[in-house]
Scaffold this motif. Structure first.
Motif, short mmCIF file in Angstrom:
data_model
loop_
_atom_site.label_atom_id
_atom_site.label_comp_id
_atom_site.label_asym_id
_atom_site.label_seq_id
_atom_site.Cartn_x
_atom_site.Cartn_y
_atom_site.Cartn_z
N PHE A 1 -0.50 4.82 13.25
CA PHE A 1 0.06 5.82 12.35
C PHE A 1 1.46 5.41 11.90
O PHE A 1 2.39 5.31 12.72
CB PHE A 1 0.12 7.18 13.05
N CYS A 2 1.61 5.17 10.60
CA CYS A 2 2.91 4.78 10.04
C CYS A 2 3.55 5.99 9.37
O CYS A 2 3.11 6.42 8.30
CB CYS A 2 2.73 3.64 9.05
N VAL A 3 4.57 6.54 10.00
CA VAL A 3 5.22 7.75 9.49
C VAL A 3 5.81 7.51 8.11
O VAL A 3 5.69 8.34 7.20
CB VAL A 3 6.30 8.23 10.48
N GLY A 4 6.44 6.36 7.90
CA GLY A 4 7.05 6.08 6.60
C GLY A 4 6.02 6.01 5.49
O GLY A 4 6.22 6.57 4.40
N THR A 5 4.91 5.34 5.75
CA THR A 5 3.87 5.22 4.73
C THR A 5 3.28 6.58 4.39
O THR A 5 3.06 6.90 3.22
CB THR A 5 2.76 4.26 5.21
N VAL A 6 3.01 7.40 5.41
CA VAL A 6 2.46 8.74 5.16
C VAL A 6 3.46 9.59 4.39
O VAL A 6 3.09 10.36 3.50
CB VAL A 6 2.04 9.41 6.48
N ALA A 7 4.74 9.44 4.68
CA ALA A 7 5.76 10.19 3.95
C ALA A 7 5.82 9.79 2.49
O ALA A 7 6.19 10.60 1.62
CB ALA A 7 7.13 9.99 4.61
N GLU A 8 5.44 8.55 2.18
CA GLU A 8 5.46 8.07 0.79
C GLU A 8 4.26 8.58 -0.01
O GLU A 8 4.25 8.46 -1.24
CB GLU A 8 5.43 6.54 0.78
N MET A 9 3.25 9.13 0.67
CA MET A 9 2.05 9.60 -0.03
C MET A 9 2.37 10.81 -0.90
O MET A 9 3.24 11.61 -0.56
CB MET A 9 0.96 9.93 0.99
N THR A 10 1.64 10.96 -1.98
CA THR A 10 1.94 12.01 -2.95
C THR A 10 1.34 13.36 -2.59
O THR A 10 1.66 14.36 -3.23
CB THR A 10 1.44 11.60 -4.35
N GLU A 11 0.46 13.40 -1.60
CA GLU A 11 -0.13 14.66 -1.17
C GLU A 11 0.21 14.91 0.30
O GLU A 11 0.53 13.99 1.04
CB GLU A 11 -1.66 14.62 -1.33
N GLY A 12 0.12 16.19 0.70
CA GLY A 12 0.28 16.54 2.10
C GLY A 12 1.72 16.54 2.56
O GLY A 12 2.66 16.25 1.81
N ASP A 13 1.87 16.86 3.83
CA ASP A 13 3.18 16.90 4.47
C ASP A 13 3.11 16.02 5.71
O ASP A 13 2.21 16.17 6.55
CB ASP A 13 3.52 18.34 4.87
N VAL A 14 4.06 15.11 5.85
CA VAL A 14 4.00 14.14 6.94
C VAL A 14 4.08 14.81 8.30
O VAL A 14 3.41 14.39 9.26
CB VAL A 14 5.11 13.08 6.77
N HIS A 15 4.85 15.90 8.43
CA HIS A 15 4.97 16.57 9.72
C HIS A 15 3.65 17.20 10.13
O HIS A 15 3.21 17.08 11.28
CB HIS A 15 6.09 17.61 9.65
N GLU A 16 3.00 17.88 9.19
CA GLU A 16 1.71 18.50 9.48
C GLU A 16 0.64 17.44 9.74
O GLU A 16 -0.27 17.65 10.56
CB GLU A 16 1.30 19.39 8.31
N THR A 17 0.75 16.30 9.08
CA THR A 17 -0.21 15.23 9.29
C THR A 17 -0.07 14.63 10.68
O THR A 17 -1.07 14.34 11.36
CB THR A 17 -0.05 14.14 8.21
N ARG B 1 9.61 5.22 10.65
CA ARG B 1 10.47 4.75 9.56
C ARG B 1 10.73 5.92 8.62
O ARG B 1 9.85 6.73 8.39
CB ARG B 1 9.78 3.61 8.80
N ASN B 2 11.94 6.00 8.09
CA ASN B 2 12.29 7.08 7.17
C ASN B 2 12.40 6.54 5.75
O ASN B 2 12.70 5.35 5.54
CB ASN B 2 13.59 7.76 7.58
N VAL B 3 12.17 7.43 4.78
CA VAL B 3 12.17 7.04 3.37
C VAL B 3 12.72 8.18 2.52
O VAL B 3 12.77 9.34 2.95
CB VAL B 3 10.74 6.69 2.87
N VAL B 4 13.09 7.83 1.30
CA VAL B 4 13.42 8.81 0.26
C VAL B 4 12.49 8.55 -0.91
O VAL B 4 12.37 7.41 -1.39
CB VAL B 4 14.88 8.67 -0.20
N GLY B 5 11.78 9.58 -1.36
CA GLY B 5 10.92 9.46 -2.53
C GLY B 5 9.46 9.28 -2.16
O GLY B 5 9.07 9.24 -0.99
N LYS B 6 8.65 9.18 -3.20
CA LYS B 6 7.21 9.00 -3.09
C LYS B 6 6.80 7.81 -3.95
O LYS B 6 7.49 7.44 -4.90
CB LYS B 6 6.47 10.25 -3.59
N VAL B 7 5.62 7.24 -3.63
CA VAL B 7 5.13 6.17 -4.50
C VAL B 7 4.91 6.72 -5.91
O VAL B 7 4.55 7.88 -6.08
CB VAL B 7 3.80 5.59 -3.95
N PRO B 8 5.17 5.90 -6.93
CA PRO B 8 5.55 4.48 -6.88
C PRO B 8 7.06 4.22 -6.89
O PRO B 8 7.47 3.10 -7.20
CB PRO B 8 4.90 3.93 -8.14
N HIS B 9 7.85 5.25 -6.56
CA HIS B 9 9.31 5.06 -6.52
C HIS B 9 9.85 5.65 -5.22
O HIS B 9 9.96 6.87 -5.08
CB HIS B 9 9.97 5.75 -7.73
#
Length: 374
Positions: free
Chosen positions: A254-270, A286-294
């Motif tokens: 499970f990659c937290v950063g990758t899931v956070a980059e997804m355009t649907e859902g909430d990473v915490h609930e996932t 890993r932490n991120v700002v934004g969603k794909v593709p930016h």
């Protein structure tokens, strides 16, 4: 909840094991694939970053599998350093490219993957991480856009301008003599069918060997990259993967950063959903700002993900696997990789210590309802 460190092939030395222990780790996740082999865009003082379209490097020897003796020796060296050998991350594209591509060596390479799994079981290595992807990890660029001008990774738009050339799979060159041309496009359902065939074949072998297969989501999590379909680019798609072959040996990296980059859902609930199922073998943090593709990768203590909330959910759900830092921005010093990892590990260990305190645990039990929201 154990804290570990991911080490690349050239880092499998006593100095790096000592660094892991000094930084507070108890476990290591090992990369036996040499992503840096003759690559032009991967500095060895960093994780494999690549560029938007350039392959990481050249895959290994297709006829040389990891031996039982090699795996047992590596485990002894890791344990002698006071660490636990938690997992191997990623198969070498040289050993399974035709499984991904549905090529002429499919059956031969399927037996090679089964052999690797059996050897891991005999060597006492409990987890094999993998990423079922044709284009692999690509489409990212390195910029000095992190806090304090730290070098970090970001995605600056879709990566569709250059299709995957022949002889390349999973963003590595497996055939340097491949003819000119590009890979034919594969649909989403075709790729899911290939994954189904793969899991139906290898999960029973993993069960017999006492090994868990741990699937990484698509990184970056786009529906297509370089014209090729992707599998797990939204949170619910992880469930589809698990349901193909219900088994303790079919699990998640499970990659937290990758899931956070997804355009649907909430990473915490996932995180809550899959950790309650007991389906997470180990975690990239890993932490991120934004969603794909930016999006842009950040230091662990900033970004869109509430890391303390993530760790609280894992503690509450009795997650007993390993958490490792994923990518970290590079810090301005003589050892950028070491500094970035130490910074992230210090944050994780501090948060873990707070969560273990009896007063904080009682407070969170009263204030954080099931589902991870607060």
């Amino acid at each position: 909840m154990n804290v570990g460190l991911g080490l690349y092939r050239h880092m499998l030395t006593r100095d790096y094991y000592d660094f892991a222990r000094q930084a507070g780790c108890t476990h290591v996740v090992v990369h036996l694939v040499d992503y840096f082999n003759r690559g032009t865009t991967n500095p060895r003082d960093n994780q494999p970053t690549g560029s938007k379209y350039e392959p990481w490097g050249v895959a290994g020897d297709p006829e040389k599998l990891w031996t039982i003796a090699e795996l047992k020796q590596l485990r002894r060296e890791i344990e002698d350093a006071g660490l636990v050998f938690a997992a191997i991350e990623n198969l070498d594209p040289a050993h399974w490219h035709d499984i991904l591509l549905d090529g002429p060596r499919y059956e031969e390479q399927l037996e090679k993957v089964k052999t690797i799994i059996r050897r891991m079981g005999e060597a006492g290595i409990p987890v094999l991480g993998y990423n079922f992807s044709l284009a692999g990890v690509c489409g990212r660029v390195t910029t000095a856009s992190g806090r304090g001008r730290a070098l970090t990774l970001e995605m600056d738009g879709p990566a569709e301008d250059e299709p995957v050339p022949k002889g390349v799979a999973w963003n590595m060159v497996y055939d340097e003599a491949a003819p000119p041309g590009v890979l034919p496009r594969v649909s989403n359902e075709q790729l899911w069918d290939r994954l189904r065939r793969f899991l139906e074949e290898v999960v029973p072998v993993a069960e017999q060997s006492g090994v868990r297969l741990a699937a990484h989501p698509d990184d970056p999590p786009m529906p297509t990259m370089r014209g090729q379909a992707r599998l797990v680019y939204q949170p619910d798609m992880y469930q589809r993967l698990l349901d193909i072959a219900p088994s303790p040996s079919n699990a998640l990296e499970f990659c937290v950063g990758t899931v956070a980059e997804m355009t649907e859902g909430d990473v915490h609930e996932t995180v809550d959903r899959y950790s309650r199922q007991g389906k997470i073998a180990y975690i990239h943090l890993r932490n991120v700002v934004g969603k794909v593709p930016h999006y842009r990768e950040t230091f662990i203590d900033e970004g869109d993900v509430d890391m303390v909330r993530i760790l609280t959910i894992l503690e509450r759900n009795a997650f007993d696997g390993v958490i490792i830092p994923d990518h970290t921005p590079q810090m301005s010093c003589a050892a950028p990789w070491h500094a970035g990892m130490a910074h992230t590990l210090g944050f994780i260990l501090a948060a873990k210590a707070v969560l273990k305190s009896s007063s904080f645990g009682l407070l969170m039990e009263k204030s954080v309802p099931r589902g991870g929201s607060h």
